[in-house]
Scaffold this motif. Structure first.
Motif, PDB file in Angstrom:
ATOM      1  N   SER A 306      31.936  35.719  38.700  1.00 39.64           N
ATOM      2  CA  SER A 306      32.898  35.099  37.784  1.00 39.64           C
ATOM      3  C   SER A 306      34.282  35.079  38.432  1.00 39.64           C
ATOM      4  O   SER A 306      34.535  35.765  39.428  1.00 39.64           O
ATOM      5  CB  SER A 306      32.951  35.860  36.461  1.00 39.64           C
ATOM      6  OG  SER A 306      33.516  37.149  36.665  1.00 39.64           O
ATOM      7  N   HIS A 307      35.202  34.284  37.859  1.00 44.23           N
ATOM      8  CA  HIS A 307      36.576  34.238  38.368  1.00 44.23           C
ATOM      9  C   HIS A 307      37.245  35.605  38.260  1.00 44.23           C
ATOM     10  O   HIS A 307      38.057  35.979  39.105  1.00 44.23           O
ATOM     11  CB  HIS A 307      37.388  33.195  37.594  1.00 44.23           C
ATOM     12  CG  HIS A 307      37.092  31.796  38.026  1.00 44.23           C
ATOM     13  ND1 HIS A 307      37.397  31.316  39.282  1.00 44.23           N
ATOM     14  CD2 HIS A 307      36.486  30.763  37.365  1.00 44.23           C
ATOM     15  CE1 HIS A 307      37.009  30.065  39.399  1.00 44.23           C
ATOM     16  NE2 HIS A 307      36.448  29.691  38.241  1.00 44.23           N
ATOM     17  N   ARG A 308      36.903  36.342  37.204  1.00 41.48           N
ATOM     18  CA  ARG A 308      37.472  37.674  37.010  1.00 41.48           C
ATOM     19  C   ARG A 308      37.037  38.610  38.142  1.00 41.48           C
ATOM     20  O   ARG A 308      37.857  39.343  38.709  1.00 41.48           O
ATOM     21  CB  ARG A 308      37.005  38.237  35.660  1.00 41.48           C
ATOM     22  CG  ARG A 308      37.512  39.631  35.353  1.00 41.48           C
ATOM     23  CD  ARG A 308      38.983  39.614  35.058  1.00 41.48           C
ATOM     24  NE  ARG A 308      39.500  40.962  34.832  1.00 41.48           N
ATOM     25  CZ  ARG A 308      40.773  41.257  34.692  1.00 41.48           C
ATOM     26  NH1 ARG A 308      41.686  40.289  34.751  1.00 41.48           N
ATOM     27  NH2 ARG A 308      41.165  42.480  34.482  1.00 41.48           N
ATOM     28  N   ASP A 309      35.740  38.561  38.474  1.00 40.20           N
ATOM     29  CA  ASP A 309      35.229  39.401  39.571  1.00 40.20           C
ATOM     30  C   ASP A 309      35.906  39.043  40.893  1.00 40.20           C
ATOM     31  O   ASP A 309      36.266  39.922  41.679  1.00 40.20           O
ATOM     32  CB  ASP A 309      33.711  39.220  39.720  1.00 40.20           C
ATOM     33  CG  ASP A 309      32.944  39.794  38.546  1.00 40.20           C
ATOM     34  OD1 ASP A 309      33.294  40.903  38.104  1.00 40.20           O
ATOM     35  OD2 ASP A 309      32.003  39.132  38.076  1.00 40.20           O
ATOM     36  N   SER A 311      38.900  37.608  41.313  1.00 41.06           N
ATOM     37  CA  SER A 311      40.313  38.023  41.282  1.00 41.06           C
ATOM     38  C   SER A 311      40.450  39.525  41.494  1.00 41.06           C
ATOM     39  O   SER A 311      41.323  39.981  42.250  1.00 41.06           O
ATOM     40  CB  SER A 311      40.938  37.636  39.940  1.00 41.06           C
ATOM     41  OG  SER A 311      40.935  36.244  39.776  1.00 41.06           O
ATOM     42  N   ASP A 312      39.578  40.303  40.826  1.00 47.01           N
ATOM     43  CA  ASP A 312      39.615  41.758  41.002  1.00 47.01           C
ATOM     44  C   ASP A 312      39.298  42.137  42.447  1.00 47.01           C
ATOM     45  O   ASP A 312      39.926  43.029  43.022  1.00 47.01           O
ATOM     46  CB  ASP A 312      38.605  42.437  40.062  1.00 47.01           C
ATOM     47  CG  ASP A 312      39.033  42.362  38.599  1.00 47.01           C
ATOM     48  OD1 ASP A 312      40.213  42.029  38.352  1.00 47.01           O
ATOM     49  OD2 ASP A 312      38.186  42.611  37.718  1.00 47.01           O
TER      50      ASP A 312
END
Length: 321
Positions: A306-309, A311-312
Protein backbone atom coordinates in the motif's frame (compact mmCIF):
# COMPACT_ATOMS: atom_id res chain seq x y z
CA UNK A 1 17.19 15.42 -13.82
CA UNK A 2 13.38 15.31 -13.87
CA UNK A 3 13.29 16.55 -10.25
CA UNK A 4 15.46 19.51 -11.23
CA UNK A 5 13.35 20.17 -14.31
CA UNK A 6 10.15 20.22 -12.24
CA UNK A 7 11.61 22.89 -9.95
CA UNK A 8 12.94 25.05 -12.76
CA UNK A 9 9.85 24.70 -14.98
CA UNK A 10 12.33 23.79 -17.68
CA UNK A 11 11.42 20.87 -19.95
CA UNK A 12 14.03 18.17 -20.40
CA UNK A 13 14.04 15.40 -22.99
CA UNK A 14 15.61 12.11 -21.99
CA UNK A 15 16.63 9.57 -24.61
CA UNK A 16 17.41 6.13 -23.19
CA UNK A 17 18.58 2.86 -24.74
CA UNK A 18 18.64 -0.49 -22.98
CA UNK A 19 18.44 -4.23 -23.43
CA UNK A 20 15.06 -5.96 -23.68
CA UNK A 21 13.25 -5.52 -20.37
CA UNK A 22 10.29 -7.19 -18.70
CA UNK A 23 9.35 -3.93 -16.96
CA UNK A 24 10.05 -1.45 -19.77
CA UNK A 25 6.79 0.41 -19.03
CA UNK A 26 7.93 1.21 -15.47
CA UNK A 27 11.26 2.50 -16.72
CA UNK A 28 9.63 4.51 -19.51
CA UNK A 29 7.15 6.20 -17.17
CA UNK A 30 9.96 7.02 -14.75
CA UNK A 31 11.98 8.92 -17.37
CA UNK A 32 8.81 10.59 -18.68
CA UNK A 33 8.44 8.71 -21.98
CA UNK A 34 4.94 8.66 -23.45
CA UNK A 35 3.30 5.49 -24.74
CA UNK A 36 4.15 6.69 -28.27
CA UNK A 37 7.81 7.11 -27.39
CA UNK A 38 8.35 3.73 -25.71
CA UNK A 39 9.51 0.75 -27.77
CA UNK A 40 10.32 -2.62 -26.24
CA UNK A 41 11.52 -5.52 -28.40
CA UNK A 42 11.97 -9.18 -27.46
CA UNK A 43 15.58 -10.39 -26.89
CA UNK A 44 15.62 -12.18 -30.25
CA UNK A 45 15.42 -8.93 -32.23
CA UNK A 46 18.98 -8.11 -33.38
CA UNK A 47 20.70 -6.50 -36.39
CA UNK A 48 22.13 -9.98 -37.06
CA UNK A 49 20.09 -12.95 -35.72
CA UNK A 50 21.99 -14.90 -33.07
CA UNK A 51 21.97 -18.68 -32.77
CA UNK A 52 22.67 -19.51 -29.09
CA UNK A 53 23.93 -22.88 -27.81
CA UNK A 54 24.29 -23.52 -24.08
CA UNK A 55 26.38 -26.46 -22.87
CA UNK A 56 26.76 -27.59 -19.27
CA UNK A 57 29.94 -29.03 -17.74
CA UNK A 58 29.26 -31.06 -14.62
CA UNK A 59 32.50 -30.49 -12.68
CA UNK A 60 32.35 -28.66 -9.34
CA UNK A 61 35.98 -27.48 -9.11
CA UNK A 62 36.50 -24.21 -11.00
CA UNK A 63 39.96 -24.87 -12.48
CA UNK A 64 39.13 -28.46 -13.42
CA UNK A 65 35.94 -27.23 -15.09
CA UNK A 66 37.86 -24.62 -17.09
CA UNK A 67 40.30 -27.30 -18.29
CA UNK A 68 37.40 -29.56 -19.29
CA UNK A 69 35.91 -26.74 -21.36
CA UNK A 70 38.93 -26.40 -23.65
CA UNK A 71 38.14 -29.36 -25.91
CA UNK A 72 34.44 -28.38 -26.37
CA UNK A 73 35.64 -24.87 -27.23
CA UNK A 74 37.97 -26.22 -29.91
CA UNK A 75 35.17 -28.45 -31.25
CA UNK A 76 32.74 -25.50 -31.31
CA UNK A 77 35.18 -23.43 -33.40
CA UNK A 78 35.60 -26.25 -35.91
CA UNK A 79 31.85 -26.90 -36.05
CA UNK A 80 30.41 -23.36 -36.09
CA UNK A 81 33.20 -21.35 -37.73
CA UNK A 82 33.61 -23.24 -40.96
CA UNK A 83 35.07 -21.58 -44.04
CA UNK A 84 37.65 -19.70 -41.93
CA UNK A 85 35.11 -17.44 -40.22
CA UNK A 86 36.53 -15.56 -37.21
CA UNK A 87 35.89 -16.73 -33.65
CA UNK A 88 36.31 -14.95 -30.30
CA UNK A 89 36.70 -16.91 -27.04
CA UNK A 90 36.05 -15.17 -23.70
CA UNK A 91 37.78 -16.55 -20.58
CA UNK A 92 37.78 -15.30 -16.96
CA UNK A 93 41.39 -14.17 -16.47
CA UNK A 94 44.65 -13.36 -18.27
CA UNK A 95 46.10 -16.67 -17.06
CA UNK A 96 43.24 -18.55 -18.74
CA UNK A 97 43.73 -16.47 -21.90
CA UNK A 98 47.31 -17.71 -22.23
CA UNK A 99 46.48 -21.31 -21.28
CA UNK A 100 43.47 -21.52 -23.63
CA UNK A 101 45.44 -20.07 -26.55
CA UNK A 102 48.19 -22.65 -25.99
CA UNK A 103 45.65 -25.50 -25.75
CA UNK A 104 43.89 -24.41 -28.96
CA UNK A 105 47.27 -24.16 -30.68
CA UNK A 106 48.14 -27.69 -29.48
CA UNK A 107 44.84 -29.20 -30.65
CA UNK A 108 45.06 -27.55 -34.07
CA UNK A 109 48.67 -28.59 -34.66
CA UNK A 110 47.79 -32.19 -33.68
CA UNK A 111 44.89 -32.24 -36.17
CA UNK A 112 46.81 -30.72 -39.05
CA UNK A 113 50.39 -31.70 -39.82
CA UNK A 114 50.68 -29.22 -42.69
CA UNK A 115 49.46 -25.60 -42.47
CA UNK A 116 48.04 -24.64 -39.02
CA UNK A 117 44.23 -24.82 -39.02
CA UNK A 118 43.61 -21.31 -37.69
CA UNK A 119 46.30 -19.50 -39.67
CA UNK A 120 44.64 -17.93 -42.71
CA UNK A 121 47.76 -16.36 -44.31
CA UNK A 122 51.16 -17.74 -45.20
CA UNK A 123 53.76 -17.70 -42.37
CA UNK A 124 55.97 -15.41 -44.48
CA UNK A 125 53.30 -12.67 -44.53
CA UNK A 126 53.00 -12.97 -40.77
CA UNK A 127 56.74 -12.71 -40.02
CA UNK A 128 56.97 -8.86 -39.91
CA UNK A 129 54.19 -8.76 -37.30
CA UNK A 130 55.59 -11.64 -35.25
CA UNK A 131 58.99 -9.93 -35.11
CA UNK A 132 57.45 -6.93 -33.30
CA UNK A 133 55.63 -8.96 -30.63
CA UNK A 134 57.28 -8.76 -27.20
CA UNK A 135 55.32 -11.46 -25.33
CA UNK A 136 57.12 -14.81 -25.96
CA UNK A 137 54.02 -17.00 -25.59
CA UNK A 138 51.94 -14.77 -27.87
CA UNK A 139 54.70 -14.86 -30.46
CA UNK A 140 54.37 -18.65 -30.46
CA UNK A 141 50.57 -18.98 -30.58
CA UNK A 142 50.08 -16.26 -33.20
CA UNK A 143 52.06 -18.37 -35.70
CA UNK A 144 49.33 -21.01 -35.37
CA UNK A 145 46.53 -18.52 -35.99
CA UNK A 146 45.56 -18.08 -32.33
CA UNK A 147 45.97 -14.67 -30.68
CA UNK A 148 45.01 -13.57 -27.20
CA UNK A 149 44.25 -10.26 -25.51
CA UNK A 150 44.40 -9.26 -21.86
CA UNK A 151 45.18 -6.14 -19.85
CA UNK A 152 48.75 -7.23 -19.16
CA UNK A 153 49.86 -7.10 -22.79
CA UNK A 154 51.67 -4.04 -24.08
CA UNK A 155 49.65 -1.71 -26.31
CA UNK A 156 51.85 -2.71 -29.28
CA UNK A 157 51.12 -6.42 -28.79
CA UNK A 158 47.41 -5.70 -28.40
CA UNK A 159 47.34 -3.62 -31.59
CA UNK A 160 49.12 -6.34 -33.57
CA UNK A 161 46.64 -9.02 -32.42
CA UNK A 162 43.65 -6.78 -33.23
CA UNK A 163 45.06 -5.94 -36.67
CA UNK A 164 45.78 -9.58 -37.56
CA UNK A 165 42.31 -10.65 -36.39
CA UNK A 166 40.44 -7.82 -38.13
CA UNK A 167 42.26 -8.35 -41.42
CA UNK A 168 41.58 -12.10 -41.39
CA UNK A 169 45.16 -13.28 -40.91
CA UNK A 170 44.30 -15.29 -37.79
CA UNK A 171 40.97 -16.98 -37.12
CA UNK A 172 40.84 -17.16 -33.30
CA UNK A 173 41.22 -14.49 -30.62
CA UNK A 174 41.05 -15.40 -26.92
CA UNK A 175 40.10 -12.48 -24.67
CA UNK A 176 39.88 -12.03 -20.91
CA UNK A 177 36.32 -11.22 -19.83
CA UNK A 178 37.14 -7.68 -18.68
CA UNK A 179 38.21 -6.76 -22.23
CA UNK A 180 34.64 -7.18 -23.52
CA UNK A 181 33.88 -3.46 -22.99
CA UNK A 182 36.89 -1.90 -24.64
CA UNK A 183 37.81 -3.83 -27.78
CA UNK A 184 35.93 -3.03 -31.03
CA UNK A 185 36.14 -6.47 -32.64
CA UNK A 186 33.40 -8.64 -34.14
CA UNK A 187 33.22 -12.26 -35.19
CA UNK A 188 30.95 -14.92 -36.62
CA UNK A 189 31.27 -17.08 -33.49
CA UNK A 190 31.62 -16.18 -29.82
CA UNK A 191 32.45 -18.84 -27.23
CA UNK A 192 31.96 -17.86 -23.59
CA UNK A 193 34.22 -20.34 -21.86
CA UNK A 194 32.84 -20.35 -18.34
CA UNK A 195 30.46 -17.83 -16.80
CA UNK A 196 32.24 -17.27 -13.49
CA UNK A 197 35.27 -15.31 -12.30
CA UNK A 198 37.19 -15.12 -9.03
CA UNK A 199 35.99 -12.21 -6.89
CA UNK A 200 38.76 -11.24 -4.47
CA UNK A 201 36.46 -9.15 -2.25
CA UNK A 202 34.13 -12.09 -1.67
CA UNK A 203 36.95 -14.67 -1.79
CA UNK A 204 34.72 -16.82 -3.99
CA UNK A 205 33.82 -17.42 -7.61
CA UNK A 206 30.97 -15.18 -8.76
CA UNK A 207 28.84 -15.23 -11.90
CA UNK A 208 29.49 -12.69 -14.64
CA UNK A 209 27.11 -9.71 -14.46
CA UNK A 210 24.24 -10.12 -16.91
CA UNK A 211 25.36 -6.96 -18.74
CA UNK A 212 28.85 -8.40 -19.29
CA UNK A 213 27.47 -11.63 -20.71
CA UNK A 214 25.15 -9.76 -23.08
CA UNK A 215 28.08 -7.59 -24.18
CA UNK A 216 30.16 -10.69 -24.95
CA UNK A 217 27.30 -12.20 -26.96
CA UNK A 218 27.03 -8.93 -28.90
CA UNK A 219 30.48 -9.54 -30.43
CA UNK A 220 28.88 -12.24 -32.63
CA UNK A 221 27.49 -9.66 -35.02
CA UNK A 222 28.84 -8.73 -38.44
CA UNK A 223 26.12 -6.78 -40.28
CA UNK A 224 26.22 -7.08 -44.08
CA UNK A 225 28.74 -9.93 -43.75
CA UNK A 226 26.86 -12.72 -41.94
CA UNK A 227 23.20 -13.73 -42.21
CA UNK A 228 23.40 -14.88 -38.58
CA UNK A 229 25.91 -15.09 -35.74
CA UNK A 230 26.59 -17.96 -33.37
CA UNK A 231 27.25 -18.01 -29.65
CA UNK A 232 28.26 -21.02 -27.54
CA UNK A 233 28.05 -20.60 -23.77
CA UNK A 234 29.85 -23.17 -21.63
CA UNK A 235 28.74 -23.06 -18.00
CA UNK A 236 28.43 -25.15 -14.85
CA UNK A 237 25.52 -27.57 -15.38
CA UNK A 238 23.37 -26.29 -12.43
CA UNK A 239 23.33 -22.81 -14.08
CA UNK A 240 22.25 -24.08 -17.50
CA UNK A 241 18.50 -23.67 -16.88
CA UNK A 242 19.02 -20.14 -15.53
CA UNK A 243 20.93 -19.02 -18.62
CA UNK A 244 18.41 -20.67 -20.95
CA UNK A 245 15.64 -18.68 -19.29
CA UNK A 246 17.25 -15.26 -19.09
CA UNK A 247 18.87 -15.34 -22.55
CA UNK A 248 15.57 -16.09 -24.25
CA UNK A 249 13.31 -13.93 -22.10
CA UNK A 250 13.39 -10.26 -21.14
CA UNK A 251 14.43 -9.64 -17.52
CA UNK A 252 13.32 -6.86 -15.16
CA UNK A 253 15.65 -4.07 -14.02
CA UNK A 254 15.59 -3.01 -10.36
CA UNK A 255 16.86 0.05 -8.55
CA UNK A 256 20.08 -0.23 -6.54
CA UNK A 257 19.82 3.28 -5.14
CA UNK A 258 19.08 1.96 -1.65
CA UNK A 259 22.60 0.50 -1.53
CA UNK A 260 24.18 3.93 -2.19
CA UNK A 261 21.50 6.23 -0.82
CA UNK A 262 23.73 7.94 1.76
CA UNK A 263 26.18 9.16 -0.91
CA UNK A 264 23.42 10.60 -3.09
CA UNK A 265 21.58 12.27 -0.22
CA UNK A 266 24.76 13.81 1.20
CA UNK A 267 25.57 15.27 -2.21
CA UNK A 268 22.10 16.79 -2.51
CA UNK A 269 22.31 18.19 1.04
CA UNK A 270 25.63 19.86 0.23
CA UNK A 271 24.25 21.62 -2.88
CA UNK A 272 21.10 22.65 -1.00
CA UNK A 273 18.54 20.58 -2.89
CA UNK A 274 17.60 18.74 0.32
CA UNK A 275 17.19 20.89 3.42
CA UNK A 276 14.82 18.85 5.58
CA UNK A 277 13.21 15.42 5.83
CA UNK A 278 10.26 16.37 3.62
CA UNK A 279 12.64 17.49 0.86
CA UNK A 280 14.35 14.11 1.11
CA UNK A 281 11.06 12.22 0.75
CA UNK A 282 10.06 14.46 -2.20
CA UNK A 283 13.45 13.74 -3.77
CA UNK A 284 12.90 9.98 -3.41
CA UNK A 285 9.49 10.13 -5.10
CA UNK A 286 11.28 11.08 -8.34
CA UNK A 287 13.64 8.10 -8.18
CA UNK A 288 13.13 4.66 -9.72
CA UNK A 289 13.21 3.09 -6.25
CA UNK A 290 9.88 4.81 -5.52
CA UNK A 291 8.18 2.90 -8.34
CA UNK A 292 9.58 -0.58 -7.91
CA UNK A 293 9.02 -1.71 -4.26
CA UNK A 294 5.27 -2.16 -4.72
CA UNK A 295 5.93 -4.22 -7.88
CA UNK A 296 8.60 -6.43 -6.29
CA UNK A 297 8.25 -6.02 -2.49
CA UNK A 298 10.44 -8.99 -1.51
CA UNK A 299 13.47 -7.57 -3.32
CA UNK A 300 13.24 -4.32 -1.33
CA UNK A 301 12.18 -5.92 2.00
CA UNK A 302 8.82 -4.13 1.87
CA UNK A 303 6.20 -5.43 4.35
CA UNK A 304 3.16 -4.43 2.26
CA UNK A 305 2.26 -2.86 -1.08
CA UNK A 306 0.00 0.00 0.00
CA UNK A 307 1.02 3.67 -0.27
CA UNK A 308 1.20 3.78 3.52
CA UNK A 309 3.66 0.86 3.61
CA UNK A 310 5.76 2.50 0.91
CA UNK A 311 5.82 5.88 2.70
CA UNK A 312 6.75 4.25 6.02
CA UNK A 313 9.48 2.22 4.31
CA UNK A 314 11.02 5.27 2.61
CA UNK A 315 10.72 7.42 5.74
CA UNK A 316 12.37 4.72 7.84
CA UNK A 317 15.19 4.28 5.32
CA UNK A 318 15.59 8.04 5.16
CA UNK A 319 15.85 8.26 8.92
CA UNK A 320 18.45 5.45 9.01
CA UNK A 321 20.55 7.18 6.37
Amino acid sequence: MRYIASQLDNKTRIVALSNSLANAKDLGEWIGATSHGLFNFPPGVRPVPLDIHIQGVDIANFEARMQAMTKPTYTAILQHSKNCKPAIVFVPTRKHARMTAVDLMTYSSADSEQKPLFLLQSPEELDPFVANIKEPMLKETIQFGVGYLHEGLSSTDQDIVKTLFETGCIQVCVMSSTMCWGVPLSAHLVVVMGTQYYDGRENAHSDYPVTDLLQMMGYASRPLVDNFGKCVILCHTPHKVYYKKFLHEAFPVESHLHHYLHDNLNAEVVVGVIQNKQDAVDYLTWTFIYRRPTQNPNYYNLLGVSHRDLSDHLSCREHNQ
